[in-house]
Design a protein around this motif. Structure first.
Motif, PDB file in Angstrom:
ATOM      1  N   LEU A   1       0.872  -1.169   0.000  1.00 25.68           N
ATOM      2  CA  LEU A   1       0.000   0.000   0.000  1.00 25.68           C
ATOM      3  C   LEU A   1       0.914   1.226   0.000  1.00 25.68           C
ATOM      4  N   LEU A   2       0.919   1.957  -1.098  1.00 21.43           N
ATOM      5  CA  LEU A   2       1.943   2.971  -1.331  1.00 21.43           C
ATOM      6  C   LEU A   2       1.333   4.353  -1.494  1.00 21.43           C
ATOM      7  N   SER A   3       1.807   5.293  -0.700  1.00 18.13           N
ATOM      8  CA  SER A   3       1.399   6.696  -0.827  1.00 18.13           C
ATOM      9  C   SER A   3       2.049   7.300  -2.070  1.00 18.13           C
ATOM     10  N   SER A   4       1.255   7.949  -2.898  1.00 16.65           N
ATOM     11  CA  SER A   4       1.816   8.583  -4.096  1.00 16.65           C
ATOM     12  C   SER A   4       2.782   9.703  -3.733  1.00 16.65           C
ATOM     13  N   ALA A   5       2.660  10.240  -2.494  1.00 12.38           N
ATOM     14  CA  ALA A   5       3.581  11.303  -2.061  1.00 12.38           C
ATOM     15  C   ALA A   5       5.020  10.801  -1.988  1.00 12.38           C
ATOM     16  N   LEU A   6       5.211   9.495  -1.769  1.00 13.60           N
ATOM     17  CA  LEU A   6       6.566   8.950  -1.669  1.00 13.60           C
ATOM     18  C   LEU A   6       7.258   8.863  -3.028  1.00 13.60           C
ATOM     19  N   LEU A   7       6.498   8.990  -4.110  1.00 11.35           N
ATOM     20  CA  LEU A   7       7.071   8.877  -5.450  1.00 11.35           C
ATOM     21  C   LEU A   7       7.550  10.213  -5.997  1.00 11.35           C
ATOM     22  N   SER A   8       7.300  11.286  -5.264  1.00 12.11           N
ATOM     23  CA  SER A   8       7.766  12.610  -5.692  1.00 12.11           C
ATOM     24  C   SER A   8       8.363  13.338  -4.495  1.00 12.11           C
TER      25      SER A   8
END
Length: 838
Positions: A800-807
């Motif tokens: 379960l991955l927060s999109s905030a961690l990708l930027s």
């Protein structure tokens, strides 16, 4: 854009210089700088490596203090919003007197204080700190702030005592429990704490408090320095400890003893061919060998490196391995074991799922079985140690279970022989060699099952008195400190030292068990994986590429340090072995770490290569019924996402949470019902219904075996990796609302999950905003944490991955360690099946 970033960075650096100048001018009113520390004492060590070890140890303490004090000088509001401080309101306080305190004259008074977090920032304090008091509690006032900033951690870190100065506005605290409660119609996190107060202190006159970390190390700091001082005494006595000899010149310490270095390696050919070479045909020795009797072809006194003993071990390995597939080594395990027989030191690099614990246990079994057949009348002790009690006990349990499997086979063979010869059957059950654990056993039920006995020892009963009472041949496990207490000043105790989790054991602590290895013929089998969790470092050190090639990283783990030494001395090929066969993951799960971290030989075994999660269609009404108390969990879009994640053919699935779920407000204000915890509960319920009768309602009265089925489900089918405490509370709360008993749910940190496995693993990286990720970049973007999290599953891993961690922010990518973890996380997302939830 880059020019703007650089200009802004320079302005920030100038402002930082101004702040530092102000602090130096009015340091009394802020905090003590590193110049004021008095952690160490000047010691003229006889060996430069000891000076390095002592410096690293004291530098780590100083760096930890500096980091914590740096957090405390930030503005109060900033600390609260970033989760560095916690704003508390007192509900209740009463004096607490323990049985131990009642026997002695008290200099401080302990109180039990119950309070709740008033200003919630999306983070809650961690309560897992043993019996220490690692928190500072201050009044929420200007006086409290000044006392907090001037608190001298270096003065009080060795004991749990409230400060003498400002005792009316500051004290120390230990968190006993954190649980959510409804207070005045609002859901709050309630803390139960023990605090210590000076006599006549008026600290409890304030009902508004601030909680903040302090540095404390009452157990290991002085112990490590004492260990270094003992090694210094050994150096002065012209008997340098083994760890120093390994660092200075490993060549004499890693191969066989000098009197056996000319001996041909018995592991490269059959024992008969090698032994016959040194015997004259027709001689008594030749006839004895053909008759199957033990002969010493070296003509010397028996040694654990003699041709006779090595031949015996190889015979045992072949015989035991033929009895059962579980007792047989794989090709890479066998190659490493042969190196272990030929040499004194062998490092075992064990990637996830390669059966590292199983291999270590098999090595012990082969070794001990060969010893029991020799009947030497000579003491032989296998010592097992690791970074944690759990790892130590896992090795001991595995040794016991494999020994029982082998002994049962021997007993059945004897019974068969008795019946064939028509002799009267008698008690022919084989008795295994004794296995002990020093001090308390954590898994008491398993210890009874595997017949592991606890050995209690104190400083007074340790040493020669303790060692003399040990059976002549035995296996004994314990932490480095337990081993030091038990063996005391006795040397040459360990015939074989097994060290698991060596990539987490600091060099100076590993020196303790190494000092008890038999100097003439003891062996060391040291296992770890430098790409999984390692030592926790507070200080900044040069990377290995920046190191002088002659200076090993003594600040790091014993595994990484010795691997570095062996590589620089061209000994890596002979003394470092890598396990290749993956017994845990299927091909889809194994491919990502193989391509990114471990190389082409890291492959799944045929039995688990095509392993898949079996599922069956489940009516959504059943899930809705199980979640009857939480309407937020039943939207069809969320259920469809969960269905897709579980039923997809891909074993590695990422559910990417859209921006609206990844704001600071969503993780702060809606943490209890955050979409991440809802998804975990839905996945658990779906898997429960997939693996059980479709009518089996969780927590319902469906037979006497419901509790056993739930335990089995959370032991074998599913566990949840949740790095942050607030995530674990939210997930457990949603699981309880879904009907799962909270005490059975396996939801824990990455550290607690290392070494564990389950069919399905859910990894929680969803409750992170961009601000929180920036503030905890080293933690959230840790390559080792991501690797451990993604390699626990046998059949399916759902991230379960927060999109905030990708930027991430640009400052995150300026951090070399965080940068590596970010790119690994990004590559994992690109490799996996991605399901978006916006």
């Amino acid at each position: 854009m880059e020019a703007v970033r650089i200009a802004f960075k320079h302005k920030l650096e100038a402002m930082d210089d101004m702040v530092k100048a102000l602090r130096n001018k009015w340091h009394v009113h802020t905090y003590k700088t590193l110049d004021g520390f008095s952690l160490g004492r000047v010691v003229d060590y006889a060996n430069p490596w000891l000076a390095k070890l002592a410096w690293v140890h004291q530098y780590e303490a100083a760096a930890s203090i500096h980091s914590i004090q740096h957090e405390r000088i930030a503005p109060k509001e900033s600390r609260i919003m970033s989760g560095k401080s916690y704003h508390l309101e007192v509900l209740h306080a009463e004096e607490y007197v323990s049985k131990r305190e009642s026997k002695y004259k008290k200099t401080n008074t302990t109180f039990v204080v119950t309070c709740y977090i008033n200003t919630f920032s999306g983070a809650i304090p961690d309560s897992d700190f043993g019996y220490t008091f690692p928190w500072l509690l201050t009044h929420c006032s200007d006086d409290g702030e000044q006392a907090l900033r001037s608190y001298p951690d270096d003065r009080y870190f060795l004991w749990d005592s409230p400060p003498y100065d400002n005792s009316n506005v500051i004290t120390i605290a230990h968190i006993k429990q954190i649980e959510p409660q409804i207070i005045d119609g609002v859901r709050r996190f309630v803390l139960t704490m023990h605090i210590k107060l000076k006599p006549k202190s008026t600290f409890l006159s304030s009902k508004t408090l601030l909680l903040q970390k302090r540095f404390t190390d009452p157990f290991t700091y002085e112990r490590v320095l004492g260990c270094i001082n003992r090694m210094d005494d050994q150096v002065k006595a012209m008997s340098p400890p083994l760890v120093l000899r390994l660092l200075e010149d490993p060549h004499p310490c890693v191969g066989p003893p000098l009197n056996f270095q000319g001996q041909k390696a018995l592991t490269d050919a059959s024992s008969e061919e090698i032994s016959l070479e040194s015997m004259e045909k027709g001689s008594d020795m030749y006839q004895e060998f053909l008759a199957g009797k033990d002969v010493d072809i070296d003509g010397a006194e028996f040694s654990f490196f003699s041709a006779t003993f090595i031949r015996r071990v190889m015979e045992v390995a072949q015989e035991v391995g033929a009895a059962d597939p579980l007792l047989q080594m794989t090709p890479s395990q066998d190659a490493i074991f042969k190196k272990c027989l030929e040499n004194r030191l062998q490092l075992v690099w064990g990637p996830p799922g390669t059966g590292k614990t199983h291999f270590l246990a098999l090595a012990v079994l082969y070794f001990m079985e060969a010893l029991s057949r020799e009947q030497l009348g000579k003491a032989a002790t296998v010592v097992v140690t690791a970074f944690t009690h759990v790892a130590i006990e896992n090795v001991l349990f595995r040794v016991s279970s494999l020994q029982k499997l082998w002994l049962d086979h021997k007993s059945s063979q004897k019974r068969k022989e008795k019946s064939e010869t028509l002799q009267n059957e008698e008690d022919i059950d084989e008795l295994g060699l004794p296995i002990f654990k020093l001090d308390d056993i954590k898994s008491t039920e398993k210890a009874k099952e595997f017949n592991i006995k606890s050995l209690k020892c104190t400083a007074k009963t340790g040493g020669e008195e303790f060692v003399d009472k040990l059976p002549i041949v035995c296996v004994i496990g314990g932490t480095v400190w337990g081993i030091a207490k038990a063996f005391g000043d006795v040397s040459d105790v360990a015939t074989l030292l097994i060290m698991d989790e060596a990539s987490q054991v600091p060099v100076v602590e590993a020196a303790i068990p190494l000092s008890y290895v038999d100097q003439r013929e003891g062996r060391m089998l040291i296992a770890g994986d430098s790409k999984q969790l390692g030592t926790i470092l507070a200080g900044d050190y040069p990377t290995l590429k920046e190191h002088d090639h002659k200076i090993p990283p003594v600040h790091d783990s014993i595994f990484k340090c010795l691997k570095y030494v062996l590589k620089n001395e061209n000994l890596e090929k002979a003394h470092v072995g890598k396990l290749h066969e993956n017994f845990r993951m299927n091909e889809d799960l194994c491919k990502f770490p193989r391509d990114r971290l471990y190389g082409a030989q890291y492959t799944p075994q045929p039995g688990n290569m095509n392993r898949k999660l079996l599922w069956k269609s489940v009516a959504k009404q059943q899930i809705s019924a199980s979640l009857r108390s939480s309407s937020e969990l039943t939207p069809s879009v969320v259920l469809n996402v969960v269905d897709r994640a579980i039923t997809d053919d891909r074993a590695l699935v990422v559910i990417e949470l859209g921006p609206r779920f990844c704001t600071l407000a969503s993780s702060m204000l809606s943490s209890a019902n955050h979409i991440e915890s809802q998804l975990v509960a839905l996945i658990a319920l779906q898997l429960w219904h997939y693996n059980n009768d479709s009518n089996a309602v969780v927590g319902g009265n469906n037979g006497d075996n419901m509790a056993e089925r739930l335990r089995s489900f959370w032991k074998e089918r599913l566990f949840v990796v949740a790095p942050r405490h607030i995530q674990r509370l939210a997930v457990r709360g949603q699981l309880e609302r879904g009907g799962f008993p909270p005490d059975m749910c396996f939801v824990d940190t990455v550290e607690k999950m290392q070494g564990q496995e389950a069919d399905t693993v859910v990894v929680c990286y969803g409750m992170w905003s961009e601000e929180q990720a920036h503030a905890s970049a080293d933690f959230v973007y840790s390559l080792k944490r991501i690797n451990v999290s993604a390699t626990r599953a046998r059949k399916k891993c759902i991230l379960l991955l927060s999109s905030a961690l990708l930027s991430p922010a640009a400052q995150v990518l300026d951090n070399p360690r965080a940068k590596k973890g970010y790119f690994l996380l990004k590559a994992l997302r690109e490799y996996a099946k991605v399901i978006h939830l916006d």
